[in-house]
Scaffold this active site. Structure first.
Site, PDB file in Angstrom:
ATOM      1  N   ARG A 308       1.144  -1.194  -0.505  1.00  0.00           N
ATOM      2  CA  ARG A 308       0.243  -0.368  -0.043  1.00  0.00           C
ATOM      3  C   ARG A 308       0.949   1.255   0.184  1.00  0.00           C
ATOM      4  O   ARG A 308       1.410   1.378   0.688  1.00  0.00           O
ATOM      5  CB  ARG A 308      -0.598   0.154   1.032  1.00  0.00           C
ATOM      6  CG  ARG A 308      -1.954  -1.000   1.148  1.00  0.00           C
ATOM      7  CD  ARG A 308      -3.608  -0.528  -0.180  1.00  0.00           C
ATOM      8  NE  ARG A 308      -4.247  -1.446   0.333  1.00  0.00           N
ATOM      9  CZ  ARG A 308      -4.506  -2.757  -0.615  1.00  0.00           C
ATOM     10  NH1 ARG A 308      -3.184  -3.039  -1.514  1.00  0.00           N
ATOM     11  NH2 ARG A 308      -5.706  -3.378  -0.478  1.00  0.00           N
ATOM     12  N   GLU A 337      -4.286   7.278  -4.352  1.00  0.00           N
ATOM     13  CA  GLU A 337      -4.083   7.098  -6.492  1.00  0.00           C
ATOM     14  C   GLU A 337      -5.211   7.568  -6.594  1.00  0.00           C
ATOM     15  O   GLU A 337      -6.272   7.308  -5.973  1.00  0.00           O
ATOM     16  CB  GLU A 337      -4.237   5.282  -5.934  1.00  0.00           C
ATOM     17  CG  GLU A 337      -3.113   4.104  -4.944  1.00  0.00           C
ATOM     18  CD  GLU A 337      -3.588   3.284  -4.724  1.00  0.00           C
ATOM     19  OE1 GLU A 337      -2.667   2.373  -4.571  1.00  0.00           O
ATOM     20  OE2 GLU A 337      -4.190   2.070  -5.790  1.00  0.00           O
ATOM     21  N   HIS A 356      -1.897   0.300  -9.431  1.00  0.00           N
ATOM     22  CA  HIS A 356      -2.650  -0.927  -8.640  1.00  0.00           C
ATOM     23  C   HIS A 356      -3.410  -1.483  -9.628  1.00  0.00           C
ATOM     24  O   HIS A 356      -4.274  -2.035  -9.344  1.00  0.00           O
ATOM     25  CB  HIS A 356      -3.568  -0.170  -7.857  1.00  0.00           C
ATOM     26  CG  HIS A 356      -4.013  -1.210  -7.020  1.00  0.00           C
ATOM     27  ND1 HIS A 356      -3.835  -0.273  -5.388  1.00  0.00           N
ATOM     28  CD2 HIS A 356      -3.740  -2.356  -6.329  1.00  0.00           C
ATOM     29  CE1 HIS A 356      -4.148  -1.256  -4.110  1.00  0.00           C
ATOM     30  NE2 HIS A 356      -4.226  -2.512  -4.909  1.00  0.00           N
ATOM     31  N   ILE A 357      -2.590  -2.365 -10.427  1.00  0.00           N
ATOM     32  CA  ILE A 357      -2.371  -3.199 -11.315  1.00  0.00           C
ATOM     33  C   ILE A 357      -2.646  -4.997 -10.656  1.00  0.00           C
ATOM     34  O   ILE A 357      -2.418  -6.179 -11.988  1.00  0.00           O
ATOM     35  CB  ILE A 357      -2.671  -3.128 -12.587  1.00  0.00           C
ATOM     36  CG1 ILE A 357      -1.131  -2.998 -12.479  1.00  0.00           C
ATOM     37  CG2 ILE A 357      -3.051  -2.753 -13.134  1.00  0.00           C
ATOM     38  CD1 ILE A 357       0.050  -3.187 -13.816  1.00  0.00           C
TER      39      ILE A 357
END
Lengths: 392, 283
Positions: A308, A337, A356-357
């Protein structure tokens, strides 16, 4: 014998959900539903013909659907920027009556009592006190994904609502992204692509080099299931693997991947060519990597974050990258994000940022939804819950 | 000076070795190449001058295998595309579906060319629980196959039809020139990815362009092209589903050092009349 039959049944369940070829430990709870056959479906006991067991499983699955109304699940939306993907919506509709946030807000009186579950996809819808108060029959929040730092577990629990996540579905694709980012950063893949397509490129410079991954030292901070899968992959690149974790793993587990435990994170930071963060976000891991930690790293080292954003002190990272305290960073997660468009991290050429994939594959999105559905159904049917998350 | 030169160390295919140069260096004994590919050298011509040739096969294999895996992962997960979205100055709203990639763990990898580099790729891919198929001039030993869980495909067609990722790891020879053309691309799955870490000429580039434009295959990742670099107006440069890298192959600090070490070994062996560790003979 049981395990073989069990895995056949899992494949049958998998085909109900329209998938092939994956082990579904979490579906076990669904297969233990009661069914109409005169023999109860307790897969542990006795011999029964495969055909009957399969039929029972299918009947059990269908029974949930045929018995009166389907249980209702709240989702943010279908499609659009933040909604559940169309394919997933179709999958959810097999087991639930789907209610979007818009439909709920337009008809709160009628809808509020129906909703027994919420399917949280990409951290949405936001679960706040107001929402919880307006859903008196809410039993479970099924999160798609393993991280639940966006959920106030204590507050949710105080309403008697359970929270579930999807640890199994995320592990492989997230480990893959960690490796992808490490390799891309080491070999300067993104920069290289830019050179390859740039209108100004006349020839490829011969002194333009990246750093070696094979036989380099990888320090994994957080050796849970994802961290361990990273270690398994890195081993095949002959990497020397160090790890830091709250607890040391079993000797056999360490030996299987050639990993050395570093009780002190400092030792890992000083020796690693690549440092990969694979922890969950908790008060203890908040800003785990700050100025001090970055200065302990080698100037030739690369930091990779698939945890994170808040695990890193982002301002300290910017400074470290600008002053070449470390060589480069690759971040699948940031805080927030996405980052504001004027954020310095966006302009550094030794940073790779991805949106964030970690689990963004066609297959993973589906398996996460299936895992979440199985968890939700388990709660609603009073069955053992495969992956419940409890407040600390 | 021409009489002094006993050895040439070729760095990235330069200097160009032609008849004129060879004639002007009467005492030349050996040409050592910084890399494994020798397709830029006229082996027969050089041999006719009594000059030995050596490449550097050991130093390159790990680094090149790493490049292959890096490209496979980057293409599967659309790394370059999504990085550009992440840093784009305009907060383009993108939908989840725009950034979804395809899985690597558990997918099927077809390796065409199972030499030392191909084998190292198989070792890496195994750790990702990939199902490995391979096609090669000769079949590997059973133990070698078992060690990486690789299945031999005698016919290239069989590999092309089953693979989610097809990786080209052959040397460029007259037999492998345009090995992958329209026919081969059409045999591949529409969800498949082609990765080339061999030489650009192993692929029929025009056919590849068409295949990518019309969705015959999902994507391609090319560390090598014909020529390098491509002309700036080449259509391949504009396709979203293509990653092109500037012949990363072995461009790392350690690898370049190791190739030079390997080349030095070969040169010294030649000058001392000893057998060369990695001599290359004209076929």
């Amino acid at each position: 014998m049981f395990r073989r039959r069990g895995s056949r049944m899992l494949k049958i369940m998998a085909s109900i959900f329209g998938r092939t070829n994956s082990p579904y430990k979490f579906i076990r709870s669904v297969t233990s539903l009661r069914c109409r056959c005169h023999r109860s479906l307790v897969y542990k006991q006795g011999y029964r013909t495969l055909a009957c067991a399969e039929r029972q499983a299918i009947t059990a699955g269908i029974k949930v659907m045929a018995e009166g109304e389907l249980p209702a699940v709240l989702i943010l939306d279908i499609g659009g920027t933040h909604g559940v993907l169309e394919d997933l919506a179709a999958l959810l509709k097999k087991h639930f009556q789907l209610i979007t946030m818009k439909e709920f807000l337009a008809n709160k009186e009628e809808m509020s009592k129906k909703i027994q579950s919420v399917f949280v996809f990409e951290r949405r819808p936001t679960i706040d006190r107001e929402l919880l108060e307006s859903l008196p029959n809410l039993k479970v929040i099924g999160n798609s994904g393993v991280g639940v730092d966006h959920l106030d577990l204590k507050m949710i629990s105080s309403f008697g609502v359970k929270v579930t996540n999807t640890p199994h579905a995320v592990a492989d694709p997230t480990a893959d992204i960690g490796m992808a980012l490490m390799l891309a950063s080491a070999r300067r893949l993104v920069e290289g692509c830019q050179i390859a397509v740039s209108p100004d490129t006349k020839s490829f410079a011969v002194d333009w080099l990246g750093v070696e991954v094979s036989r380099a030292t990888l320090g994994i901070i957080g050796m849970g299931s994802i961290g361990y899968k990273v270690a398994q992959r890195a081993r095949a690149f002959n990497m020397r693997i160090l790890y830091h974790n709250r607890n040391q793993r079993q000797k056999e587990e360490e030996e299987a991947v050639g990993a050395h435990y570093c009780a002190k994170m400092k030792d890992l930071l000083q020796q690693s060519d690549f440092v990969m963060l694979v922890v969950n976000l908790t008060p203890e891991t908040h800003k785990l990597i700050g100025k001090k930690e970055l200065e302990l790293m080698k100037p030739t080292a690369t930091l990779i974050n698939i945890s994170r954003g808040a695990v890193i002190d982002q301002d300290a990272l910017v400074e470290a990258l600008q002053n070449k305290v470390i060589r480069a960073a690759a971040l699948d997660v940031t805080y927030p994000e996405p980052l504001p468009r004027d954020h310095p991290l966006l302009n550094l050429n030794n940073v790779i940022i991805t949106p964030h994939i970690g689990t963004a594959t066609v297959q993973a999105i589906r398996t996460m939804a299936e895992e979440a559905i199985a968890n939700i159904l388990a709660v609603l049917n009073g069955q053992p819950i495969p992956s419940e998350v409890f407040p600390k | 000076i021409g009489k002094k030169v006993q050895a040439i160390y070729l760095w990235w295919h330069k200097p160009v070795i032609n008849k004129e140069l060879l004639q002007s260096l009467p005492n030349l004994k050996v040409i050592a190449n910084s890399g494994v590919g020798m397709d830029h050298l006229d082996l027969k011509l050089v041999a006719s001058f009594g000059v030995k040739m050596a490449n550097a096969p050991h130093a390159v294999s790990s680094s090149t295998a790493d490049t292959g895996m890096a490209l496979l992962l980057a293409s599967a997960r659309r790394l370059v595309e999504v990085h550009n979205i992440s840093i784009s100055p305009s907060m383009e709203k993108y939908c989840e579906v725009d950034i979804l990639g395809v899985k690597v763990t558990g997918a099927t990898l077809g390796i065409i060319g199972m030499g030392s580099i191909g084998y190292k790729i198989a070792l890496r891919a195994k750790a990702f629980e990939m199902n490995i198929l391979y096609h090669n001039r000769t079949r590997r030993k059973v133990q070698e196959e078992q060690a990486v869980g690789a299945t031999y495909c005698k016919k290239i067609d069989s590999l092309l039809q089953q693979a989610d990722f097809v990786m080209l790891v052959v040397s460029l020879t007259p037999q492998t020139h345009k090995l992958i053309g329209k026919r081969e691309l059409e045999l591949m799955k529409p969800t498949a990815t082609l990765i080339n870490i061999s030489r650009g000429a192993v692929v029929d580039q025009e056919a590849l362009l068409t295949a990518l434009q019309t969705g015959v295959i999902r994507a391609a990742a090319l560390d090598v092209t014909s020529p390098e670099p491509l002309p700036r107006d080449h259509p391949l440069l504009k396709l979203k589903n293509v990653i092109i890298t500037p012949h990363l192959g072995i461009k790392t600090d350690k690898a370049t050092y190791m190739i030079t070490e390997e080349a030095v070994e070969n040169i010294l062996a030649a000058l001392n009349g000893l057998p060369l560790p990695s001599e290359v003979l004209p076929s």
